[in-house]
Structure formats: C-alpha cells, structure tokens
Scaffold this active site. Sequence first.
Site, PDB file in Angstrom:
ATOM      1  N   CYS A 117      16.005 -21.832 -39.986  1.00 55.42           N
ATOM      2  CA  CYS A 117      15.364 -20.523 -39.800  1.00 55.42           C
ATOM      3  C   CYS A 117      14.884 -19.853 -41.086  1.00 55.42           C
ATOM      4  O   CYS A 117      13.817 -19.227 -41.075  1.00 55.42           O
ATOM      5  CB  CYS A 117      16.320 -19.587 -39.056  1.00 55.42           C
ATOM      6  SG  CYS A 117      16.895 -20.251 -37.471  1.00 55.42           S
ATOM      7  N   HIS A 257      12.709 -12.722 -38.747  1.00 56.70           N
ATOM      8  CA  HIS A 257      13.075 -13.900 -37.968  1.00 56.70           C
ATOM      9  C   HIS A 257      13.278 -13.506 -36.509  1.00 56.70           C
ATOM     10  O   HIS A 257      13.989 -12.544 -36.200  1.00 56.70           O
ATOM     11  CB  HIS A 257      14.350 -14.512 -38.545  1.00 56.70           C
ATOM     12  CG  HIS A 257      14.940 -15.588 -37.707  1.00 56.70           C
ATOM     13  ND1 HIS A 257      14.191 -16.591 -37.117  1.00 56.70           N
ATOM     14  CD2 HIS A 257      16.240 -15.821 -37.326  1.00 56.70           C
ATOM     15  CE1 HIS A 257      14.981 -17.383 -36.432  1.00 56.70           C
ATOM     16  NE2 HIS A 257      16.217 -16.944 -36.536  1.00 56.70           N
ATOM     17  N   ASN A 287      13.758 -18.425 -30.062  1.00 50.29           N
ATOM     18  CA  ASN A 287      14.021 -18.613 -31.488  1.00 50.29           C
ATOM     19  C   ASN A 287      13.528 -19.998 -31.870  1.00 50.29           C
ATOM     20  O   ASN A 287      14.135 -21.001 -31.507  1.00 50.29           O
ATOM     21  CB  ASN A 287      15.527 -18.471 -31.739  1.00 50.29           C
ATOM     22  CG  ASN A 287      15.922 -18.716 -33.184  1.00 50.29           C
ATOM     23  OD1 ASN A 287      15.156 -19.254 -33.971  1.00 50.29           O
ATOM     24  ND2 ASN A 287      17.134 -18.344 -33.536  1.00 50.29           N
TER      25      ASN A 287
END
Length: 341
Positions: A117, A257, A287
């Site tokens: 990430c 994020h 995600n």
Amino acid sequence: MGKSQGVGIFALGAYVPRRVVSNDELAQLVDTSDGWIKHHLGIHTRYIAADDETSSDLGLQALQEACRSARIGLSDVDLLICGTYTPDHLTPSLASAILRKAGLEDAAGFDVHSGGCPGGVFALDVGTQYVQSGRYRTVAIVLADVSSKIVDWEDRRTCVIMGDGAACYLLRSCRSGTGIVSTSLRSHPAGYYSAYVPAGGRELPVSAEVLARREQYFTMTGREVREFALTRVPQQIRELVEENGMELDDIDLFITHQANQKIVHKIMEALGQPIEKTFTNCEKFGNTASASVPLAVWEAAEQGYLRAGSLIVTAAFGSGLNYGATLMRWCEPGDFFDPAL
C-alpha cells in the site's frame, strides 16, 4: 537537470480487471452482509483478477494506457519502477516481467518493495529522484497488485476489503514551482506484524503444515493499522505542509490510501478539513494496495478534480508499517519542457 527545474506527472494510466464482486456475493462465502460492509467500510464492490491474470498483466495495461494518454510509445520509457506486494514471482522483479511482456529491451526496471500500500508514495519518490538527477528523461511508475490471490477467502477481516488493480504515473521534468514539491517517508517497524504474510519467505517456507494452518495468506490486525493510520498519518501530513510554508487550508485536495472510506473520512476529520476536500473510489474498487493512491489520483484527474496549479497532498500507509506523504502542485501541459506535451 538544473535546480530551476522540477518533476511532474505528465500522464496517468489505470486498469482494473473485468470481474466485479459485490458485497452480496461475499456474504455467500463468509459471515457478513452488504449492509455491514457498507456501514463499517463504505465499500460496495471490488474488481477481481481472472485466474490467469497476474500483477504484470494489470501493470502492463496501466502502462500502455498512460503512454496512450501521453501520446508516446512504450519505447519512450527509459526507466520502469514498480511497487507491489504480489509480484508474479519472488524473483525476478515485477518491473522485469512487465518489460518482457511489453517487448522493451532498452529500458531499465526494478521494484520498490515498501510493503504494498505505501508504494504509491515510496515508488513515486524514487522515480522523482531519477528524473531530477537528469539520468532519465521519461520514468514510468507502475503500481499493481492482485490481492485476491493472496487473501484468505474464508477470512472476513480481509477478503471484504481488498480488490485488484493497477495504475501508472509517467514522470518528466517540468517548470520550477510546479510538480512534486516535497515528500516525507517514514517507518514504524514496531508494527511489523500488524499486516503481513506469515509464510512464503525464508523465515517460514511453504509446507504442507503451513498450508493446513492457512499461513500463506495475508493477515492483518485491523485495529492496530487503523490506530496507526489515524494518529501518524494526519501528523505527517500536517508537518509536511507546514515545513513547506503552507497551511492545511491552502491544500485543494487530499488523496489518501483507500484503505476504506471510513478511515479516509476520519483522517480528514483529524486534519480539521472538510470531506469535500478529499476524493475516494474505494466504494467501487476496494483497497487496491499499491495501486490505491495512483488509482484515486487517476480518477480524480479524469473527473476534473485536479486543475493546473491545484495543491494536492497524497498519503499512503501499510505494511512495515511504512507511511509517506507527497505535496505537489498539479501541472498543465505547458509546464513540461518537451514541446510535444
């Protein structure tokens, strides 16, 4: 490249797989519901790669789309830097896999392994240094992950969150005062085991016993990651903005994020900034790990949220625990030195 020049994003590309998985479909696999996922995570759908689709396949599509947007050929890319936590193989790099599929023999390529990430900020910063050095004219930053191949579809803590996707930044030198202004990179290694894959490395090779314990899958202690994100990320953003002589109110758009919509909104709340000054697409993509931030930047640009001169902060966080933030002033075509742009 002279000190009077900067580095900017002159084109973007993105790609997500064709298959869309709804919350209702996940509710048939684990003990959850569409209502619970929407209320607690703000995620409605996610895109999942086909069985024969890998990170390099997604990444190549994003790279090609960025080059089409820039009206350049793949052969114009001098350096390819990738960020991922789901490479096709442990070695060689994902960048090498994409270069091979693209048929590029003259470009160099390597991966920035920053924990998935965070790659949307870490890999971008590495690429920025190479353009600033003058060694490379066109640098492609490709962020791609197929989390669906590494999550446990019997673990409702992770499988409802993740999605697959890829995005690409193309970097070139630009006029001073535009482009990437400053970047902050940090690590919190005390949280090393908060989000990780237990098996598959050299500490715990895959074996029949490991597979029986399902340790080959990504695991995450959600509460630890959430508390980390809601304390350290707003602090890092605030310090980055202040160090550059600005105030949070000066920023036009915050893109963080896309862990889930609730966390994004709580980060904005911690910053004392209105929700209207952020952009989310985790509602439909989930995600997407390393692709999360650039995928959101790409869509924000597509929808007209990013205008020439806009001040933008991007922030990413994840395994490591690594976290980073970038302050940039969005470029217009005339800010770049290549007349073809």
